[in-house]
Write an enzyme that holds these catalytic residues in place. Structure first.
Site, PDB file in Angstrom:
ATOM      1  N   CYS A 269       0.929  -1.705  -0.289  1.00 29.98           N
ATOM      2  CA  CYS A 269       0.340   0.034   0.026  1.00 29.98           C
ATOM      3  C   CYS A 269       0.924   1.781  -0.303  1.00 29.98           C
ATOM      4  O   CYS A 269       0.647   1.936  -0.762  1.00 29.98           O
ATOM      5  CB  CYS A 269      -1.170  -0.312   1.217  1.00 29.98           C
ATOM      6  SG  CYS A 269      -2.297  -0.911   1.165  1.00 29.98           S
TER       7      CYS A 269
HETATM    8  N1  LIG Z   1      -3.210  -5.304   2.018  1.00 30.17           N
HETATM    9  C1  LIG Z   1      -3.034  -4.586   3.279  1.00 30.17           C
HETATM   10  O1  LIG Z   1      -2.639  -4.008   4.155  1.00 30.17           O
HETATM   11  C2  LIG Z   1      -4.025  -3.952   2.381  1.00 30.17           C
HETATM   12  C3  LIG Z   1      -4.774  -2.588   2.876  1.00 30.17           C
HETATM   13  C4  LIG Z   1      -6.036  -1.804   2.648  1.00 30.17           C
HETATM   14  C5  LIG Z   1      -5.996  -1.172   1.059  1.00 30.17           C
HETATM   15  N2  LIG Z   1      -5.325  -2.560   0.311  1.00 30.17           N
HETATM   16  C6  LIG Z   1      -5.767  -3.011  -0.894  1.00 30.17           C
HETATM   17  O2  LIG Z   1      -6.832  -4.040  -1.147  1.00 30.17           O
HETATM   18  C7  LIG Z   1      -6.765  -4.728  -2.504  1.00 30.17           C
HETATM   19  C8  LIG Z   1      -6.380  -5.509  -2.143  1.00 30.17           C
HETATM   20  O3  LIG Z   1      -5.360  -5.821  -1.435  1.00 30.17           O
HETATM   21  P1  LIG Z   1      -4.797  -7.205  -0.643  1.00 30.17           P
HETATM   22  O4  LIG Z   1      -3.800  -6.918  -0.277  1.00 30.17           O
HETATM   23  O5  LIG Z   1      -5.626  -7.944  -0.170  1.00 30.17           O
HETATM   24  O6  LIG Z   1      -4.368  -7.543  -2.219  1.00 30.17           O
HETATM   25  P2  LIG Z   1      -3.765  -9.702  -2.093  1.00 30.17           P
HETATM   26  O7  LIG Z   1      -2.597 -10.082  -3.348  1.00 30.17           O
HETATM   27  O8  LIG Z   1      -3.405 -10.455  -0.987  1.00 30.17           O
HETATM   28  O9  LIG Z   1      -4.866 -10.236  -2.848  1.00 30.17           O
HETATM   29  C9  LIG Z   1      -5.766  -9.723  -3.936  1.00 30.17           C
HETATM   30  C10 LIG Z   1      -6.324 -11.519  -4.033  1.00 30.17           C
HETATM   31  O10 LIG Z   1      -7.301 -10.777  -5.006  1.00 30.17           O
HETATM   32  C11 LIG Z   1      -7.293 -12.711  -6.050  1.00 30.17           C
HETATM   33  N3  LIG Z   1      -7.042 -11.764  -7.489  1.00 30.17           N
HETATM   34  C12 LIG Z   1      -6.561 -11.022  -8.040  1.00 30.17           C
HETATM   35  N4  LIG Z   1      -7.377 -10.693  -9.967  1.00 30.17           N
HETATM   36  C13 LIG Z   1      -8.544 -11.205  -9.312  1.00 30.17           C
HETATM   37  C14 LIG Z   1     -10.151 -11.436 -10.475  1.00 30.17           C
HETATM   38  N5  LIG Z   1     -10.074 -10.725 -11.308  1.00 30.17           N
HETATM   39  N6  LIG Z   1     -10.989 -12.483  -9.762  1.00 30.17           N
HETATM   40  C15 LIG Z   1     -11.207 -12.148  -8.420  1.00 30.17           C
HETATM   41  N7  LIG Z   1      -9.983 -12.675  -7.232  1.00 30.17           N
HETATM   42  C16 LIG Z   1      -8.385 -12.405  -8.296  1.00 30.17           C
HETATM   43  C17 LIG Z   1      -5.864 -12.679  -6.506  1.00 30.17           C
HETATM   44  O11 LIG Z   1      -5.857 -14.057  -6.656  1.00 30.17           O
HETATM   45  C18 LIG Z   1      -5.485 -12.702  -4.498  1.00 30.17           C
HETATM   46  O12 LIG Z   1      -6.616 -13.560  -3.930  1.00 30.17           O
HETATM   47  C19 LIG Z   1      -5.452  -3.275  -3.448  1.00 30.17           C
HETATM   48  O13 LIG Z   1      -6.408  -2.605  -4.034  1.00 30.17           O
HETATM   49  C20 LIG Z   1      -4.584  -3.050  -1.506  1.00 30.17           C
HETATM   50  O14 LIG Z   1      -3.931  -1.682  -2.224  1.00 30.17           O
HETATM   51  C21 LIG Z   1      -4.428  -3.158   1.042  1.00 30.17           C
END
Ligand SMILES: NC(=O)c1ccc[n+]([C@@H]2O[C@H](COP(=O)([O-])OP(=O)(O)OC[C@H]3O[C@@H](n4cnc5c(N)ncnc54)[C@H](O)[C@@H]3O)[C@@H](O)[C@H]2O)c1
Length: 432
Positions: A269
């Site tokens: 992030c």
């Molecule tokens: N990790 C954090 O601490 C955090 C905190 C706040 C916001 N975010 C935001 O949240 C979002 C997700 O982050 P994350 O850390 O959970 O990501 P992540 O990589 O941990 O998980 C994303 C998941 O989405 C899946 N995916 C990808 N394309 C897909 C699709 N078309 N259909 C269905 N599934 C799909 C992947 O296989 C994966 O399991 C990002 O925008 C990130 O910036 C993350």
């Protein structure tokens, strides 16, 4: 709100979460814990198979928590299953493309999958961090390709996720949630939906406000970390201990918030999100000079760490070339296994390039393979610690015996002040 949205109005809706990572999986569990039937959908078969067998891949969700919600939470890799849900949350990655441009391709793919199953009565909520305008300009047109119409058939909102992996006080359920719809009905529906399973919901005028609020929060952290990294250099040059300076400043009960220097900024992030804002600013002809400056300062921190280690070895008549360096911690933050964008990888790469013999220990990360660095973890045994010319603390995990490290090591460069914060003081420990 039209009658077709009655399940949302009356709190009887079922849900689906698209993308089951650090954000999506806790969202599935939080809803199921609140009694909401929820489908977890992911394109990764491996993830779906593991979850279906009750195995979590996320630090903040234990296998026990998954087992406790197995009656209400089910998992699928078939997008057709999304049609059954009244509310669909999108939690897919938002990385940077070449040139630090936003890459919203995952959001587009997710929206296409939802559009393929869209039916009247659904509310779609984007949670991924992104630039202002994504929900209305990217997601809405894709959903409308289904032939269904906003407000008449479906509703669409943005609600940024603020989850902080590893934080034991605040999780999905008790972090206040900002929601903004692309229409007034969408805002109202999203406020109602989140109100069913979250402690506090803060509705805003529209999706753009919510999108920008998230980027402000993370850019705030990014520039303040840069500021304190710069302060650390200044403090060092004038012979003052930055950690003591921060401890003193934070006694002020208002107008100051403590940030701490470190080896760089990691995770999915904070190092990425400011560039989404910078890109959006540039489209309108606005400069984002704070963001650029913060990038320059934060990006040089791995090199600062390497120089500092080189100096500390030099003080002991040792060269970095050929030195045995044991890195403690490669995860980007304490007590998690996530090492995405972790500065540790860049630092290990720089050390290897300079000819150091690097090993690493991290109780949460058994192996790393990124940024050209491929290593398996070693145990930080007393022998391994004694054998190293220097121990380099890059992540301050809790489950490490810092007193033993300080007692056994010849030299410790502690970039997180992990030892002194735990009352471990030693001549052999130097701070960044
Ligand atoms: N990790 C954090 O601490 C955090 C905190 C706040 C916001 N975010 C935001 O949240 C979002 C997700 O982050 P994350 O850390 O959970 O990501 P992540 O990589 O941990 O998980 C994303 C998941 O989405 C899946 N995916 C990808 N394309 C897909 C699709 N078309 N259909 C269905 N599934 C799909 C992947 O296989 C994966 O399991 C990002 O925008 C990130 O910036 C993350």
């Amino acid at each position: 709100m039209r009658q077709v949205f009655d399940p949302i109005e009356h709190g009887t809706w079922t849900s689906a979460v698209v993308g089951l990572g650090y954000v999506g999986l806790p969202l599935v569990v939080t809803q199921a814990e609140a009694g909401i039937p929820v489908l977890g959908y992911d394109v990764s078969r491996e993830t779906i198979d593991a979850l279906a067998q009750g195995r979590s891949h996320i630090d903040d969700v234990s296998d026990g928590e998954l087992a406790a919600v197995k009656e209400l939470a089910r998992f699928s890799a078939d997008p057709a299953d999304l049609a059954a849900a009244d509310v669909v949350f999108i939690c897919v990655p938002t990385p940077l493309a070449v040139g630090k441009q936003p890459d919203v391709a995952f959001i587009e793919r997710a929206a296409e999958a939802i559009a393929g199953a869209l039916r009247p009565g659904q509310l779609v909520v984007l949670e991924s961090t992104t630039y202002p305008g994504t929900t209305s300009d990217v997601v809405q047109p894709i959903l409308e390709r289904s032939g269904l119409k906003l407000d008449e058939d479906f509703l669409l909102a943005y609600a940024p996720e603020r989850v902080d992996p590893g934080n034991r006080s605040f999780g999905t359920a008790n972090i206040p949630r900002v929601v903004g719809g692309v229409s007034a009905d969408s805002t109202a529906a999203a406020e109602k939906a989140y109100g069913r399973f979250l402690a506090k919901v803060h509705p805003v005028r529209d999706a753009r406000v919510a999108e920008m609020a998230k980027l402000l929060e993370n850019t705030f952290r990014w520039v303040n970390i840069a500021l304190v990294n710069e302060m650390a250099s200044i403090a060092r040059s004038i012979g003052v201990d930055i950690w003591e300076v921060i401890d003193a400043a934070r006694t002020k009960p208002f107008g100051f918030m403590a940030f701490y220097p470190g080896p760089g900024v990691g995770g999915h992030c904070i190092p990425l999100d400011p560039f989404y804002l910078q890109w959006a600013a540039r489209l309108t002809g606005e400069d984002a000079r704070f963001i650029e400056l913060a990038q320059v300062i934060n990006a040089r921190m791995p090199q600062v760490v390497v120089s500092r280690l080189q100096d500390a070895l030099n003080d002991r008549a040792l060269a970095l070339r050929g030195a045995k360096v044991l890195v403690l911690g490669v995860a980007y933050k304490p007590n998690v296994r996530d090492y995405r964008e972790s500065p540790s990888l860049e630092i290990i790469g720089l050390l290897q390039h300079a000819g150091a013999v690097v090993s690493y220990a991290d109780p949460h990360v058994p192996e790393v393979d990124d940024h050209g660095v491929r290593l398996d973890a070693v145990e930080a045994t007393p022998e391994a610690v004694r054998d190293a010319d220097a121990v380099l603390i890059l992540t301050d995990h809790d489950d490490v015996d810092y007193a033993a490290i300080a007692a056994d090591a010849v030299l410790v460069l502690d970039t997180r002040n992990a030892c002194r914060r735990r009352g471990v003081h030693s001549e052999r420990v130097v701070v960044l």
